[in-house]
Design a protein around this motif. Structure first.
Motif, mmCIF file in Angstrom:
data_model
loop_
_atom_site.group_PDB
_atom_site.id
_atom_site.type_symbol
_atom_site.label_atom_id
_atom_site.label_comp_id
_atom_site.label_asym_id
_atom_site.label_seq_id
_atom_site.Cartn_x
_atom_site.Cartn_y
_atom_site.Cartn_z
ATOM 1 N N LYS A 9 -3.597 -1.731 5.796
ATOM 2 C CA LYS A 9 -3.393 -1.133 6.833
ATOM 3 C C LYS A 9 -4.373 0.214 7.224
ATOM 4 C CE LYS A 9 1.890 -1.572 6.799
ATOM 5 N NZ LYS A 9 2.731 -1.148 6.969
ATOM 6 N N VAL A 16 -0.666 2.958 13.489
ATOM 7 C CA VAL A 16 -1.696 2.096 12.307
ATOM 8 C C VAL A 16 -2.024 0.471 13.321
ATOM 9 C CG1 VAL A 16 -0.563 0.569 10.878
ATOM 10 C CG2 VAL A 16 0.854 2.845 10.959
ATOM 11 N N TRP A 50 -3.458 0.623 2.083
ATOM 12 C CA TRP A 50 -3.747 1.570 3.176
ATOM 13 C C TRP A 50 -4.382 1.889 3.332
ATOM 14 C CZ3 TRP A 50 2.526 1.951 3.412
ATOM 15 C CH2 TRP A 50 2.608 1.168 3.579
ATOM 16 N N GLU A 329 3.808 6.372 7.971
ATOM 17 C CA GLU A 329 2.751 6.803 9.444
ATOM 18 C C GLU A 329 3.400 8.144 9.348
ATOM 19 O OE1 GLU A 329 1.148 5.501 14.200
ATOM 20 O OE2 GLU A 329 2.986 4.819 13.137
#
Length: 384
Positions: A9, A16, A50, A329
């Motif tokens: 991600k 995202v 991520w 997020e």
């Protein structure tokens, strides 16, 4: 040979994306790709992780046994390097209420060292005070309190080399409206706190240009049904940002949730308000001119009041997700883009954007920090 970062991600400004690849070009962010180009490339493999913007701490007094008010250039350099382990790639060294003389000297010291630090980047200075009121003084020394004075502020600003980005004051002080109008016209952000002000006081300051509330709920008149106070102001006034300390001690998760729901995650800036004991063992420390005892996750003055925190910003983003207050997020946004926007720094930090310095962090899916990159180079990695 082109260089790409791979990850599951990517927390981009637009949302995202992933899995995918982010190009790094000469220490800057390049384009994002869903698929690698069909050519030989250098791959930085974080394929099960991520990628998020480097965190931006816009309210931090100290770290690793150093305090901004020590007026020590080498100590600020230590802070800068150590903050990389917190996921912080940009910060505003934050002062405390003190004498006009010492504040001028500290401003000059931070200004002189701004371009010399090699870790987290100094994006300006935050003056927390000294234009506060005694009822909610916190760990600020009331003997130095006074009304806003534009000439004194200009002396500090000149000494700093023009890098004071934000100043906090109590809106009920004399001369606030004129002061706020002047400094905001000079692109300095005004935040409101350490205040016994009313909703009307806060609203008048916001009309004049103030746009941030200092560490929401702390150091300010609380919400009352007959006088909404400062807390009522930050919950009801529009187009304002609120700093928030999410260490589990300063603000109950339910109160933090109310703020996020009312103001929106895009108007809450996660900060640490960290003092010199951050990253250090429990024990006795100093905040400004006051002795502080650090134990059980808190920093407290002798009378028991909280005195800053020992929170790391990487812990704050994990906390709000673990508490169910934000998505990953949203948590990242509140510790990167929102602080940057609230302090008018979003032109240099707070987001992954083509052409910007490639300052980013690598997160595990449980929101723990894996690594920190500065200008496209890994500068911190968790020990295996």
């Amino acid at each position: 040979m082109r260089t790409f970062v791979s990850a599951t991600k990517f927390f981009l400004k637009s949302g995202v994306k992933g899995p995918g690849y982010l190009e790094i070009v000469d220490g800057k962010f390049g384009e994002y790709f869903s698929n690698l180009p069909e050519e030989e490339v250098t791959l930085i493999d974080h394929s099960d992780k991520w990628i998020a913007p480097g965190l931006v701490d816009t309210h931090i007094h100290g770290y690793m046994n150093h305090d901004v008010m020590d007026n020590d250039a080498e100590g600020i350099k230590v802070m800068s390097e150590a903050l990389l382990a917190c996921g912080v790639t940009s910060f505003l060294p934050t002062t405390l209420t003190s004498s006009k003389k010492l504040l001028k000297e500290v401003a000059a010291t931070v200004g002189s060292v701004q371009k010399e630090v090699t870790g987290a980047k100094i994006q300006g200075i935050y003056f927390e005070g000294p234009f506060f009121t005694e009822e909610y003084k916190g760990a600020q020394n009331p003997s130095y309190f006074g009304d806003p004075d534009i000439e004194t502020f200009h002396e500090w600003q000149e000494a700093s080399g023009g890098i004071i980005k934000k100043i906090a004051l109590a809106p009920e002080r004399e001369g606030v409206k004129k002061f706020v109008e002047q400094v905001t016209s000079e692109s300095v952000v005004v935040s409101l706190g350490h205040s016994n002000g009313t909703l009307e006081d806060a609203a008048e300051a916001v009309e004049a240009g103030a746009s941030v509330f200092v560490h929401a709920f702390n150091g300010m008149r609380g919400l009352n049904h007959r006088e909404p106070g400062m807390v009522g102001a930050l919950l009801s006034l529009r187009d304002v940002f609120s700093e928030l300390i999410c260490d589990g001690h300063h603000v109950h998760p339910s109160a933090a949730s109310i703020l996020m729901e009312k103001a929106g995650h895009d108007h809450v800036a996660l900060i640490t308000d960290c003092m010199m004991a951050g990253g250090m063992p429990d024990g006795d420390y100093i905040l400004g001119e006051f002795p502080v005892v650090v134990k059980e996750g808190t920093a407290r003055m002798q009378e028991g009041n909280l005195a800053g925190s020992i929170l790391k910003l990487k812990e704050a983003i994990k906390n709000v997700v673990d508490w169910g207050l934000a998505t990953p997020e949203q948590a990242v946004m509140m510790a990167s883009l929102v602080p940057a926007i609230s302090c008018k720094l979003d032109d240099v930090c707070g987001m992954i954007k083509k052409g910007r310095d490639a300052d980013f962090i690598v997160l595990n899916p449980d929101m723990t920090l894996e690594a920190t990159y500065l200008d496209g180079k890994q500068r911190y990695a968790i020990s295996k």
